[in-house]
Design a protein around this motif. Structure first.
Motif, PDB file in Angstrom:
ATOM      1  N   SER A   1       0.834  -1.208   0.000  1.00 26.30           N
ATOM      2  CA  SER A   1       0.000   0.000   0.000  1.00 26.30           C
ATOM      3  C   SER A   1       0.863   1.250   0.000  1.00 26.30           C
ATOM      4  CB  SER A   1      -0.923  -0.011   1.221  1.00 26.30           C
ATOM      5  OG  SER A   1      -1.713   1.150   1.269  1.00 26.30           O
ATOM      6  N   ASP A   2       1.942   1.239   0.795  1.00 25.98           N
ATOM      7  CA  ASP A   2       2.862   2.384   0.832  1.00 25.98           C
ATOM      8  C   ASP A   2       3.566   2.561  -0.511  1.00 25.98           C
ATOM      9  OD1 ASP A   2       2.207   2.930   3.441  1.00 25.98           O
ATOM     10  OD2 ASP A   2       3.917   1.853   4.291  1.00 25.98           O
ATOM     11  N   LEU A   3       3.967   1.443  -1.133  1.00 26.14           N
ATOM     12  CA  LEU A   3       4.638   1.534  -2.426  1.00 26.14           C
ATOM     13  C   LEU A   3       3.692   2.072  -3.492  1.00 26.14           C
ATOM     14  CD1 LEU A   3       7.330   0.956  -3.872  1.00 26.14           C
ATOM     15  CD2 LEU A   3       6.372  -1.252  -4.559  1.00 26.14           C
ATOM     16  N   PHE A   4       2.435   1.619  -3.458  1.00 26.30           N
ATOM     17  CA  PHE A   4       1.441   2.149  -4.394  1.00 26.30           C
ATOM     18  C   PHE A   4       1.307   3.663  -4.238  1.00 26.30           C
ATOM     19  CE2 PHE A   4      -1.275  -1.939  -5.065  1.00 26.30           C
ATOM     20  CZ  PHE A   4      -0.237  -2.467  -5.821  1.00 26.30           C
ATOM     21  N   ALA A   5       1.308   4.138  -3.002  1.00 25.32           N
ATOM     22  CA  ALA A   5       1.207   5.581  -2.755  1.00 25.32           C
ATOM     23  C   ALA A   5       2.421   6.307  -3.325  1.00 25.32           C
ATOM     24  CB  ALA A   5       1.075   5.856  -1.260  1.00 25.32           C
ATOM     25  N   CYS A   6       3.607   5.694  -3.165  1.00 27.91           N
ATOM     26  CA  CYS A   6       4.824   6.305  -3.709  1.00 27.91           C
ATOM     27  C   CYS A   6       4.775   6.362  -5.240  1.00 27.91           C
ATOM     28  CB  CYS A   6       6.055   5.521  -3.258  1.00 27.91           C
ATOM     29  SG  CYS A   6       6.408   5.650  -1.484  1.00 27.91           S
ATOM     30  N   ILE A   7       4.264   5.302  -5.856  1.00 29.95           N
ATOM     31  CA  ILE A   7       4.125   5.284  -7.315  1.00 29.95           C
ATOM     32  C   ILE A   7       3.162   6.374  -7.767  1.00 29.95           C
ATOM     33  CG2 ILE A   7       3.243   3.952  -9.276  1.00 29.95           C
ATOM     34  CD1 ILE A   7       4.259   1.417  -7.885  1.00 29.95           C
ATOM     35  N   SER A   8       2.018   6.454  -7.105  1.00 31.23           N
ATOM     36  CA  SER A   8       0.997   7.432  -7.486  1.00 31.23           C
ATOM     37  C   SER A   8       1.500   8.864  -7.347  1.00 31.23           C
ATOM     38  CB  SER A   8      -0.253   7.230  -6.617  1.00 31.23           C
ATOM     39  OG  SER A   8      -1.209   8.245  -6.861  1.00 31.23           O
ATOM     40  N   VAL A   9       2.127   9.184  -6.215  1.00 30.80           N
ATOM     41  CA  VAL A   9       2.586  10.555  -5.962  1.00 30.80           C
ATOM     42  C   VAL A   9       3.717  10.922  -6.909  1.00 30.80           C
ATOM     43  CG1 VAL A   9       3.675  12.077  -4.288  1.00 30.80           C
ATOM     44  CG2 VAL A   9       1.839  10.553  -3.564  1.00 30.80           C
ATOM     45  N   SER A  10       4.708  10.050  -7.045  1.00 29.73           N
ATOM     46  CA  SER A  10       5.852  10.367  -7.907  1.00 29.73           C
ATOM     47  C   SER A  10       5.436  10.500  -9.364  1.00 29.73           C
ATOM     48  CB  SER A  10       6.933   9.289  -7.771  1.00 29.73           C
ATOM     49  OG  SER A  10       6.430   8.010  -8.140  1.00 29.73           O
ATOM     50  N   ASP A  11       4.402   9.744  -9.764  1.00 28.95           N
ATOM     51  CA  ASP A  11       3.897   9.844 -11.131  1.00 28.95           C
ATOM     52  C   ASP A  11       3.145  11.156 -11.334  1.00 28.95           C
ATOM     53  OD1 ASP A  11       3.230   8.887 -13.773  1.00 28.95           O
ATOM     54  OD2 ASP A  11       1.215   8.496 -13.024  1.00 28.95           O
ATOM     55  N   ARG A  12       2.381  11.581 -10.343  1.00 27.37           N
ATOM     56  CA  ARG A  12       1.554  12.790 -10.480  1.00 27.37           C
ATOM     57  C   ARG A  12       2.373  14.070 -10.507  1.00 27.37           C
ATOM     58  NH1 ARG A  12      -4.408  12.963  -8.148  1.00 27.37           N
ATOM     59  NH2 ARG A  12      -5.130  10.875  -8.689  1.00 27.37           N
ATOM     60  N   ILE A  13       3.456  14.111  -9.757  1.00 28.96           N
ATOM     61  CA  ILE A  13       4.239  15.359  -9.725  1.00 28.96           C
ATOM     62  C   ILE A  13       5.613  15.166 -10.377  1.00 28.96           C
ATOM     63  CG2 ILE A  13       3.044  16.298  -7.726  1.00 28.96           C
ATOM     64  CD1 ILE A  13       5.278  15.424  -5.939  1.00 28.96           C
TER      65      ILE A  13
END
Length: 413
Positions: A347-359
């Protein structure tokens, strides 16, 4: 004549007029130039013809066929444009009033046409304005011609054209949250000034919000900032203060949630200091994320099976695994359906993927994809867990295919 028929009529005139222009330009060439041109290839001649026409069309001397003789004459800087009376009346209450006999102060031309003068107006600007206003032309409002069209649309109360200008600004502002678009502070200040000057309340909130992500010093250095009213400056300052308070984050999932809710511009020139802090947070999280596989602490790899006595005493609706019996009678083995839960690490890795992709934190994003491959997470398993984790989130579900493609491209293994 309806606007549709007018459009068809003027388009035909436009094509004929282009041919006349080319013929006239050719005839004006010297015999020597014509002789030299005959040595060129036909394809090259065709390209040159189009280039000559386009260059002439962009010049002030060019008169679009949509402005050729009609029942209303517009006089601007001693030049004349002709437009259809019905189209002009329907586009603006100001023009409608001018075209009524009781409002006409000037005499018509000798052939009975109505003449309207625009003293003090620039011919090129007015021509661009009318080409965006009247439906016989295909010209559209863009960010490049807004500086010309918007003030005139407001002055002559052309409601439909004003709405078109508003939508162009809205789309431009909202693009910074969807794509890697950068609007410089000077242009944002112009938008803020227009919102105030022309009372563009429909886009006031989104323009103020975009101004709030710019450093106050950068806004103040913009040439036109001194013309912005104190009230809207205060509104921008309050919005910035609230945004910075709301964007305080301490975990990747916290950052993901707030970026989705508050919308953060993608380009690295916006909120660069905050993005650097988030980058450091994600970097630390990725480096310390452990095993990505589910931790089944409450369940054994094989579902527990109850004895016949336990089944009878507990009741099927209240089964509680209290012991495991090897080789129990098949008739009393209950049917279980276990799905692997998503681990907190995943779940934490998914959040890192999502945030790093968005910005657009590309280094962090690549480390996350590398982590998936190093941990031997299959593409199918990733898709299954991502879909489950982001059920109902259309944006993240639409990004899943791109993340899978990145896993295929990763050469870390």
């Amino acid at each position: 004549m309806s606007s549709t028929l007018c459009f068809i009529y003027y388009r035909k005139r436009h094509n004929r007029y282009r041919e006349q222009i080319l013929r006239a330009l050719r005839d004006s060439e010297s015999d020597e130039d014509t002789s030299n041109d005959n040595d060129n290839d036909n394809d090259s001649d065709d390209d040159d013809d189009e280039e000559v026409i386009e260059k002439f069309i962009e010049s002030p001397e060019y008169i679009d066929p949509g402005f050729l003789p009609n029942d209303v004459v517009l006089v601007i800087e001693d030049k004349q444009l002709y437009v259809n009376k019905d189209l002009l009346e329907s586009s603006s209450p100001v023009f409608e009033a001018w075209l009524k006999k009781e409002w006409q102060t000037e005499k018509g031309t000798e052939n009975g046409k109505i003449e309207l003068s625009f003293p003090g107006k620039n011919f090129v600007d007015m021509r661009a304005f009318f080409k965006c206003l009247l439906p016989v032309f295909s010209d559209k409002v863009t960010d490049e011609n807004l500086d010309t069209v918007l003030p005139l649309a407001d002055e002559y109360q052309t409601e439909n054209l004003l709405l078109e200008c508003i939508e162009v600004i809205r789309e431009r502002v909202e693009s910074v949250y969807k794509t890697d678009t950068y609007i410089p502070p000077s242009r944002i200040v112009t938008y803020v000034r227009w919102v105030e000057q022309f009372k563009l309340n429909a886009i006031r909130e989104c323009v103020v919000k975009l101004a709030a992500v710019i450093e106050n010093e950068d806004l103040e250095n913009a040439p036109d900032y001194y013309t912005v009213g104190t009230l809207i400056q205060l509104e921008v300052a309050k919005t910035r203060s609230k945004l910075l308070k709301d964007l305080f984050v301490s975990t990747p999932t916290d950052a993901e949630r707030k970026i989705s809710r508050l919308q953060v511009p993608r380009h690295d020139k916006y909120m660069s200091e905050w993005k650097q802090n988030v980058s450091n947070l994600l970097q630390y999280a990725v480096d310390h994320i452990g095993d990505l596989k589910p931790q089944l602490s409450n369940f054994s790899a094989t579902p527990p099976v109850l004895t016949k006595n336990q089944t009878r005493s507990a009741g099927f609706g209240k089964l509680r695994p209290v012991g495991i019996v090897l080789n129990p009678p098949q008739s009393v083995v209950p049917s279980f359906s276990f799905e692997d839960p998503i681990s907190q690490n995943m779940s934490d890795l998914f959040a890192c993927i999502s945030v790093s992709d968005r910005i657009d934190l590309h280094d962090i994003y690549n480390k996350c994809i590398e982590k998936l491959n190093v941990e031997n997470i299959s593409k199918g398993n990733f898709q299954k867990q991502w879909s489950k984790h982001y059920t109902g989130n259309k944006i993240e579900l639409s990004n899943m295919g791109r993340h899978v493609l990145s896993m295929y491209k990763c050469t870390c293994k």
